[in-house]
Write a protein that holds these residues in place. Structure first.
Motif, PDB file in Angstrom:
ATOM      1  N   ARG A   3     -24.411 -17.922 -45.489  1.00  0.00           N
ATOM      2  CA  ARG A   3     -24.314 -19.155 -44.718  1.00  0.00           C
ATOM      3  C   ARG A   3     -23.866 -18.864 -43.286  1.00  0.00           C
ATOM      4  O   ARG A   3     -24.356 -19.484 -42.343  1.00  0.00           O
ATOM      5  N   GLN A   6     -26.740 -17.521 -41.271  1.00  0.00           N
ATOM      6  CA  GLN A   6     -27.676 -18.600 -40.974  1.00  0.00           C
ATOM      7  C   GLN A   6     -27.170 -19.450 -39.806  1.00  0.00           C
ATOM      8  O   GLN A   6     -27.939 -19.828 -38.920  1.00  0.00           O
ATOM      9  N   ILE A   7     -25.869 -19.701 -39.775  1.00  0.00           N
ATOM     10  CA  ILE A   7     -25.280 -20.480 -38.681  1.00  0.00           C
ATOM     11  C   ILE A   7     -25.417 -19.729 -37.364  1.00  0.00           C
ATOM     12  O   ILE A   7     -25.769 -20.312 -36.322  1.00  0.00           O
ATOM     13  N   ASN A  10     -29.091 -19.819 -36.182  1.00  0.00           N
ATOM     14  CA  ASN A  10     -29.430 -21.135 -35.643  1.00  0.00           C
ATOM     15  C   ASN A  10     -28.782 -21.363 -34.282  1.00  0.00           C
ATOM     16  O   ASN A  10     -29.369 -21.978 -33.395  1.00  0.00           O
ATOM     17  N   LEU A  11     -27.545 -20.862 -34.111  1.00  0.00           N
ATOM     18  CA  LEU A  11     -26.870 -20.994 -32.826  1.00  0.00           C
ATOM     19  C   LEU A  11     -27.635 -20.270 -31.728  1.00  0.00           C
ATOM     20  O   LEU A  11     -27.848 -20.818 -30.646  1.00  0.00           O
TER      21      LEU A  11
END
Length: 104
Positions: A3, A6-7, A10-11
């Motif tokens: 997770r 993934q963050i 995306n950032l």
């Protein structure tokens, strides 16, 4: 852990998009600036980077003269008509494991 990665991904994608929008005007300015000089010096003609027709004909004639020789594979192809037996011990092991799991 998945997770978090993934963050972070995306950032970075969002930051890249933000810079793309913010610096698009700067990019357009430089594109117009260099485009003007490109047009001024004649780099906008479509045939500038292409070869002339005469050079293309010479290349085609040279390639036509050189015949590509293909070597034929003379080794006989063996067709397997009998089916290879699978490893029965491994199959039995997994079947027994599945039965044990199903019972429990």
């Amino acid at each position: 852990m998945f997770r978090l990665t993934q963050i972070v991904r995306n950032l970075f994608i969002r930051i890249q998009g933000l810079f793309g929008v913010l610096f698009q005007s700067v990019s357009n300015f430089f594109g117009n600036f260099f485009g003007f000089f490109g047009n001024l010096f004649g780099f906008n003609s479509s045939g500038y980077f292409l070869e002339s027709d005469q050079q293309q004909q010479v290349i085609k004639q040279a390639s036509a003269k050189e015949q590509i020789e293909t070597n034929q594979d003379n080794t006989p192809k063996i067709s397997a008509t009998t089916r290879r037996r699978s490893n029965a011990k491994v199959d039995d092991y997994f079947l027994n494991m599945a039965r044990d799991v199903k019972k429990n």
